[in-house]
Scaffold this motif. Structure first.
Motif, PDB file in Angstrom:
ATOM      1  N   LEU A  49       1.109  -1.376   0.206  1.00  0.00           N
ATOM      2  CA  LEU A  49       0.300  -0.218  -0.481  1.00  0.00           C
ATOM      3  C   LEU A  49       1.075   1.061  -0.052  1.00  0.00           C
ATOM      4  N   GLY A  50       0.386   2.039  -0.021  1.00  0.00           N
ATOM      5  CA  GLY A  50       0.947   3.923  -0.488  1.00  0.00           C
ATOM      6  C   GLY A  50       0.402   4.648   0.198  1.00  0.00           C
ATOM      7  N   MET A  51       1.558   5.495   0.922  1.00  0.00           N
ATOM      8  CA  MET A  51       1.282   6.586   1.810  1.00  0.00           C
ATOM      9  C   MET A  51       1.821   8.090   1.329  1.00  0.00           C
ATOM     10  N   VAL A  52       0.896   9.056   0.504  1.00  0.00           N
ATOM     11  CA  VAL A  52       1.389   9.290   0.033  1.00  0.00           C
ATOM     12  C   VAL A  52       2.103  10.532   1.276  1.00  0.00           C
ATOM     13  N   LEU A  53       4.137  11.350   0.849  1.00  0.00           N
ATOM     14  CA  LEU A  53       4.789  12.081   1.992  1.00  0.00           C
ATOM     15  C   LEU A  53       4.130  13.260   1.968  1.00  0.00           C
ATOM     16  N   THR A  54       4.217  13.912   0.242  1.00  0.00           N
ATOM     17  CA  THR A  54       4.689  15.427  -0.389  1.00  0.00           C
ATOM     18  C   THR A  54       4.234  15.307  -1.012  1.00  0.00           C
ATOM     19  N   VAL A  96      -2.588   5.081 -10.003  1.00  0.00           N
ATOM     20  CA  VAL A  96      -2.056   5.579  -9.961  1.00  0.00           C
ATOM     21  C   VAL A  96      -1.557   6.851 -10.239  1.00  0.00           C
ATOM     22  N   THR A  97      -0.844   8.104 -10.186  1.00  0.00           N
ATOM     23  CA  THR A  97      -0.149   9.316 -11.384  1.00  0.00           C
ATOM     24  C   THR A  97       0.130  10.101 -10.641  1.00  0.00           C
ATOM     25  N   ALA A  98       1.353  10.857 -10.544  1.00  0.00           N
ATOM     26  CA  ALA A  98       1.570  11.590  -9.422  1.00  0.00           C
ATOM     27  C   ALA A  98       1.393  13.307 -10.752  1.00  0.00           C
ATOM     28  N   SER A  99       0.450  13.811  -9.888  1.00  0.00           N
ATOM     29  CA  SER A  99       0.333  15.459 -10.104  1.00  0.00           C
ATOM     30  C   SER A  99       0.704  16.476  -9.970  1.00  0.00           C
ATOM     31  N   GLU A 100       1.869  15.967  -8.955  1.00  0.00           N
ATOM     32  CA  GLU A 100       3.139  17.184  -8.595  1.00  0.00           C
ATOM     33  C   GLU A 100       4.340  16.447  -8.203  1.00  0.00           C
ATOM     34  N   ASP A 101       5.350  16.591  -7.969  1.00  0.00           N
ATOM     35  CA  ASP A 101       6.338  15.751  -7.368  1.00  0.00           C
ATOM     36  C   ASP A 101       6.343  15.061  -6.252  1.00  0.00           C
ATOM     37  N   THR A 102       6.226  13.800  -6.395  1.00  0.00           N
ATOM     38  CA  THR A 102       5.053  13.400  -5.032  1.00  0.00           C
ATOM     39  C   THR A 102       6.419  12.491  -3.857  1.00  0.00           C
ATOM     40  N   GLU A 103       6.132  12.442  -3.274  1.00  0.00           N
ATOM     41  CA  GLU A 103       6.828  11.621  -2.385  1.00  0.00           C
ATOM     42  C   GLU A 103       6.525  10.364  -2.036  1.00  0.00           C
ATOM     43  N   VAL A 104       6.144   9.238  -2.111  1.00  0.00           N
ATOM     44  CA  VAL A 104       5.144   7.842  -1.758  1.00  0.00           C
ATOM     45  C   VAL A 104       6.508   6.619  -0.499  1.00  0.00           C
ATOM     46  N   LEU A 105       5.103   6.474   0.645  1.00  0.00           N
ATOM     47  CA  LEU A 105       6.274   5.265   1.526  1.00  0.00           C
ATOM     48  C   LEU A 105       5.673   4.327   1.115  1.00  0.00           C
ATOM     49  N   PHE A 106       5.928   2.655   0.945  1.00  0.00           N
ATOM     50  CA  PHE A 106       5.591   2.229   0.736  1.00  0.00           C
ATOM     51  C   PHE A 106       5.507   0.871   1.968  1.00  0.00           C
TER      52      PHE A 106
END
Length: 149
Positions: A49-54, A96-106
């Motif tokens: 699962l992913g969690m958006v960090l930024t 799932v696509t980044a709509s801006e620069d994005t950091e994800v925690l998996f």
């Protein structure tokens, strides 16, 4: 990380001092995505699962005619793909696509759902929180489907 994990719904009730060991136990991995980059592709399975960090991630799907429909977005502290990650081998019906620069925690859901040998309390809290997050999303979807105006 710009967000405090212990302030998110998934990590609620887990102290910041317990998080490093828990993240290591779950095989957590952080990854950067540029704007427009695919985070998870429709039709592929995921065990994480992913969690958006930024940043921000958009969730959508392509129909048989090639039209793209936006289903929603995921911002900092929110999770995505958790239903798919809990069913090994289940292909995603969404992308799932980044709509801006994005950091994800998996987080590896197999490790999350099988408690560690020490059966630590913070691991059990994380499982309860994941169930609550998933249930709330299911209820919201049900309300949208069955809402009559």
């Amino acid at each position: 990380m710009n967000i405090m994990l212990s302030n998110t719904r998934l990590f609620r009730g887990i102290g910041s001092d317990e998080l490093p060991l828990l993240l290591q136990c779950l095989g957590a991995a952080q990854k950067h995505y540029d704007r427009g980059e695919t985070i998870l592709a429709e039709g592929t399975p995921t065990e994480q699962l992913g969690m958006v960090l930024t940043g921000m991630a958009m969730i959508g799907y392509d129909d048989v005619w090639g039209s793209h429909s936006l289903l929603g977005h995921v911002g900092p502290g929110e999770v995505f793909a958790e239903p798919y990650a809990c069913i090994p081998g289940e292909p995603l019906l969404i992308s799932v696509t980044a709509s801006e620069d994005t950091e994800v925690l998996f987080l590896n859901t197999a490790r999350l759902l099988r408690t560690c040998p020490s059966a630590c309390a913070h691991h059990a809290a994380l499982i309860r929180n994941l169930l609550a997050v998933t249930s709330q999303k299911n209820l919201a979807l049900s309300r949208r489907i069955f809402h009559t105006s």
